[in-house]
Motif scaffolding. Sequence first.
Motif, PDB file in Angstrom:
ATOM      1  N   GLY A  59      44.247   9.544  45.765  1.00  0.00           N
ATOM      2  CA  GLY A  59      43.378   9.133  44.673  1.00  0.00           C
ATOM      3  C   GLY A  59      43.555   7.693  44.243  1.00  0.00           C
ATOM      4  O   GLY A  59      43.212   7.329  43.121  1.00  0.00           O
ATOM      5  N   ILE A  60      44.056   6.837  45.135  1.00  0.00           N
ATOM      6  CA  ILE A  60      44.302   5.435  44.770  1.00  0.00           C
ATOM      7  C   ILE A  60      43.519   4.472  45.658  1.00  0.00           C
ATOM      8  O   ILE A  60      43.801   3.269  45.676  1.00  0.00           O
ATOM      9  CB  ILE A  60      45.806   5.084  44.855  1.00  0.00           C
ATOM     10  N   LEU A  61      42.534   4.972  46.408  1.00  0.00           N
ATOM     11  CA  LEU A  61      41.804   4.108  47.334  1.00  0.00           C
ATOM     12  C   LEU A  61      41.135   2.952  46.595  1.00  0.00           C
ATOM     13  O   LEU A  61      41.031   1.840  47.131  1.00  0.00           O
ATOM     14  CB  LEU A  61      40.754   4.922  48.098  1.00  0.00           C
ATOM     15  N   GLY A  62      40.721   3.171  45.354  1.00  0.00           N
ATOM     16  CA  GLY A  62      40.104   2.103  44.578  1.00  0.00           C
ATOM     17  C   GLY A  62      41.067   1.022  44.166  1.00  0.00           C
ATOM     18  O   GLY A  62      40.645  -0.064  43.745  1.00  0.00           O
ATOM     19  N   ARG A  63      42.366   1.287  44.265  1.00  0.00           N
ATOM     20  CA  ARG A  63      43.392   0.294  43.924  1.00  0.00           C
ATOM     21  C   ARG A  63      44.025  -0.338  45.164  1.00  0.00           C
ATOM     22  O   ARG A  63      44.992  -1.078  45.038  1.00  0.00           O
ATOM     23  CB  ARG A  63      44.498   0.970  43.098  1.00  0.00           C
ATOM     24  N   VAL A  64      43.509  -0.029  46.334  1.00  0.00           N
ATOM     25  CA  VAL A  64      44.050  -0.574  47.584  1.00  0.00           C
ATOM     26  C   VAL A  64      42.982  -1.430  48.259  1.00  0.00           C
ATOM     27  O   VAL A  64      41.844  -0.980  48.437  1.00  0.00           O
ATOM     28  CB  VAL A  64      44.505   0.551  48.534  1.00  0.00           C
ATOM     29  N   ARG A  65      43.359  -2.640  48.627  1.00  0.00           N
ATOM     30  CA  ARG A  65      42.409  -3.553  49.271  1.00  0.00           C
ATOM     31  C   ARG A  65      42.943  -3.951  50.644  1.00  0.00           C
ATOM     32  O   ARG A  65      44.081  -4.414  50.775  1.00  0.00           O
ATOM     33  CB  ARG A  65      42.208  -4.799  48.407  1.00  0.00           C
ATOM     34  N   PHE A  66      42.129  -3.769  51.664  1.00  0.00           N
ATOM     35  CA  PHE A  66      42.500  -4.122  53.039  1.00  0.00           C
ATOM     36  C   PHE A  66      41.908  -5.486  53.371  1.00  0.00           C
ATOM     37  O   PHE A  66      40.685  -5.655  53.384  1.00  0.00           O
ATOM     38  CB  PHE A  66      41.986  -3.063  54.015  1.00  0.00           C
ATOM     39  N   LEU A  67      42.772  -6.457  53.660  1.00  0.00           N
ATOM     40  CA  LEU A  67      42.307  -7.806  53.984  1.00  0.00           C
ATOM     41  C   LEU A  67      42.046  -7.991  55.469  1.00  0.00           C
ATOM     42  O   LEU A  67      41.415  -8.974  55.863  1.00  0.00           O
ATOM     43  CB  LEU A  67      43.333  -8.849  53.526  1.00  0.00           C
ATOM     44  N   GLY A  68      42.559  -7.092  56.295  1.00  0.00           N
ATOM     45  CA  GLY A  68      42.442  -7.297  57.737  1.00  0.00           C
ATOM     46  C   GLY A  68      43.439  -8.353  58.205  1.00  0.00           C
ATOM     47  O   GLY A  68      44.364  -8.741  57.481  1.00  0.00           O
ATOM     48  N   LYS A  69      43.229  -8.834  59.413  1.00  0.00           N
ATOM     49  CA  LYS A  69      44.104  -9.870  59.962  1.00  0.00           C
ATOM     50  C   LYS A  69      43.806 -11.205  59.293  1.00  0.00           C
ATOM     51  O   LYS A  69      42.670 -11.678  59.301  1.00  0.00           O
ATOM     52  CB  LYS A  69      43.910  -9.980  61.472  1.00  0.00           C
ATOM     53  N   VAL A  70      44.831 -11.817  58.715  1.00  0.00           N
ATOM     54  CA  VAL A  70      44.677 -13.087  58.016  1.00  0.00           C
ATOM     55  C   VAL A  70      45.219 -14.203  58.907  1.00  0.00           C
ATOM     56  O   VAL A  70      46.369 -14.148  59.350  1.00  0.00           O
ATOM     57  CB  VAL A  70      45.439 -13.078  56.672  1.00  0.00           C
ATOM     58  N   PRO A  71      44.409 -15.232  59.226  1.00  0.00           N
ATOM     59  CA  PRO A  71      44.926 -16.364  60.013  1.00  0.00           C
ATOM     60  C   PRO A  71      46.146 -16.971  59.340  1.00  0.00           C
ATOM     61  O   PRO A  71      46.230 -17.021  58.104  1.00  0.00           O
ATOM     62  CB  PRO A  71      43.744 -17.342  60.017  1.00  0.00           C
ATOM     63  N   HIS A  72      47.073 -17.429  60.156  1.00  0.00           N
ATOM     64  CA  HIS A  72      48.329 -17.932  59.585  1.00  0.00           C
ATOM     65  C   HIS A  72      48.110 -19.116  58.665  1.00  0.00           C
ATOM     66  O   HIS A  72      48.831 -19.286  57.673  1.00  0.00           O
ATOM     67  CB  HIS A  72      49.302 -18.315  60.709  1.00  0.00           C
ATOM     68  N   GLU A  73      47.101 -19.919  58.940  1.00  0.00           N
ATOM     69  CA  GLU A  73      46.852 -21.075  58.080  1.00  0.00           C
ATOM     70  C   GLU A  73      46.361 -20.658  56.694  1.00  0.00           C
ATOM     71  O   GLU A  73      46.394 -21.463  55.748  1.00  0.00           O
ATOM     72  CB  GLU A  73      45.853 -22.030  58.723  1.00  0.00           C
ATOM     73  N   ASP A  74      45.919 -19.398  56.566  1.00  0.00           N
ATOM     74  CA  ASP A  74      45.437 -18.911  55.269  1.00  0.00           C
ATOM     75  C   ASP A  74      46.420 -17.967  54.589  1.00  0.00           C
ATOM     76  O   ASP A  74      46.142 -17.461  53.499  1.00  0.00           O
ATOM     77  CB  ASP A  74      44.100 -18.177  55.447  1.00  0.00           C
ATOM     78  N   ILE A  75      47.570 -17.712  55.232  1.00  0.00           N
ATOM     79  CA  ILE A  75      48.489 -16.708  54.703  1.00  0.00           C
ATOM     80  C   ILE A  75      49.104 -17.142  53.378  1.00  0.00           C
ATOM     81  O   ILE A  75      49.478 -16.304  52.543  1.00  0.00           O
ATOM     82  CB  ILE A  75      49.594 -16.396  55.738  1.00  0.00           C
ATOM     83  N   ALA A  76      49.208 -18.449  53.145  1.00  0.00           N
ATOM     84  CA  ALA A  76      49.804 -18.937  51.892  1.00  0.00           C
ATOM     85  C   ALA A  76      49.018 -18.446  50.684  1.00  0.00           C
ATOM     86  O   ALA A  76      49.597 -18.166  49.622  1.00  0.00           O
ATOM     87  CB  ALA A  76      49.881 -20.459  51.897  1.00  0.00           C
ATOM     88  N   SER A  77      47.695 -18.305  50.831  1.00  0.00           N
ATOM     89  CA  SER A  77      46.881 -17.855  49.702  1.00  0.00           C
ATOM     90  C   SER A  77      47.179 -16.404  49.347  1.00  0.00           C
ATOM     91  O   SER A  77      47.066 -16.010  48.181  1.00  0.00           O
ATOM     92  CB  SER A  77      45.386 -18.018  50.035  1.00  0.00           C
ATOM     93  N   VAL A  78      47.565 -15.586  50.338  1.00  0.00           N
ATOM     94  CA  VAL A  78      47.904 -14.188  50.059  1.00  0.00           C
ATOM     95  C   VAL A  78      49.166 -14.122  49.196  1.00  0.00           C
ATOM     96  O   VAL A  78      49.248 -13.343  48.239  1.00  0.00           O
ATOM     97  CB  VAL A  78      48.097 -13.405  51.369  1.00  0.00           C
ATOM     98  N   TYR A  79      50.146 -14.969  49.537  1.00  0.00           N
ATOM     99  CA  TYR A  79      51.379 -14.997  48.738  1.00  0.00           C
ATOM    100  C   TYR A  79      51.115 -15.541  47.339  1.00  0.00           C
ATOM    101  O   TYR A  79      51.663 -15.043  46.348  1.00  0.00           O
ATOM    102  CB  TYR A  79      52.448 -15.840  49.434  1.00  0.00           C
TER     103      TYR A  79
END
Length: 501
Positions: free
Chosen positions: A283-303
Amino acid sequence: MRILVCTNAYPPRFMGGAELVAHEQAKSLVTLGHEVLVFAGGIVGRGPRHSRTDEFYDGLPVVRVETTEEDYSPAYINFLHPEIEDHFRNVLKSFRPDVVHFHNIIGLSVRLPILAKRAGIRTVCTLHDFWGFCPQNTGVRRDGEACDASLPCASCVPRIHDGRGLHVPLRLRRDMVRFCFEHLDHLIAPSRYVAARYAAAELVGDDVSIIPNGVQKLDSQQSDRASMSRTRIAYIGYFGRHKGVATLLSAMAQVVTDFDIELVLAGEGPEQDNYRKQAEALGILGRVRFLGKVPHEDIASVYSEADIVCLPSVWDENQPVCLMEAMSAGRPVVASRKGGIPEIVEHGRNGFLFKAGDAQELATCLSILCGDKKLRVEMGNQGRDQVLRQTYEDQARFNLEVYGAPPRTWRIDPRVVVFGSLRFKPSSRDASMFADPRHRQKMFLPFPWRAEGVFCCDYAWLILPRWAGSLASLPFLKSPIPLRLRGFRRVSQLRRKGKML
């Protein structure tokens, strides 16, 4: 210095922790004034199998050998590929490196260090996972539990397919890897834990250099989000059972009732659909977000958009890159108490540790951090101060010191001599000695002789015993002699032929 970096996968086609470290190390060596060439597997084949492609990535020259899923699968012979060895020989001749630095080589060939050593080149290997003694590489059983060596390897990989309708004993892989380690001048491990595991497997002595992986400095500023009240927990990594994301989802279901939180999953892998189904069932699917594969040059934004970074692995991690990056970005971490993780995460100082697979304990750790923003900032600052003393350039300098050090003297005792598939059934007298009863097709097992030289052909692996060196003056022993088994019909003939060589 001319340095050849060898790894079974390489960016941008595959961006795991070991591949990222290999790439950043190569770039740092160039920055320090050395000439670097990368020899790597292709993972996602873009041409005929085992064909060669020369290209540049991020300013570095890369020789890629196109590989397939079968090349890496433990169900097949993923440790010996003669076609890849031919490409490697050509690279050695054209580039003429002073040092070959190996990373993970399963999927290429464990004979590559042997070829480099015979060419008079120094050989170094960084141990990123457990490929040396675990066919699965991860030290995790098929049921997803960490391997404690209480069960034989055959329980996970009962047989290895040779690609031509026959199977080979798992013993061949073990002996060939042991022979490979004989030809490594230096061994590097990012964590003391991994070095200890290889020592327990009797593949190394006490001469392993412990050099922690470097880390890229990331922006520690929190990004502006529309909903600053919602606490964001992030997982960045591979979607496999051994990563323990199922435990994280179970813990989220307990914490979500008390806090306004969301979980961000960045990555891809075979378990993605199962994660969605589990989140929906909880019952938590609405609180989970799948970003997929993130390019390494964009990984800093995830952190930068995360408040907490979690690594719930059930396998014995080495020195996880995602934790190092999270700490570099000033984020507190919550991770399982497995492998080398406790060497970088100090419980209660720069993060929290919990028992692997224990969703209740993980939920408790997450609840403490979700309810205390000041504690999150303090832990994030402690972790950032710690890892910024470990840059990739520092790691490269330590590696250069290893390159110039005297070769290690500790040696193992390889015991494989002759192996080949028999197309006939051995006599009852020899069956117990020369046949593997687990396989429908009877197999010829290795003799317990000490080995000196290894050669491959279509039908057999021939390894000359050490005492054959005294016969090197004989004309028929001056070059590799492949042993073809089609002409033999009796085990006694094969035994005599092996002894004669």
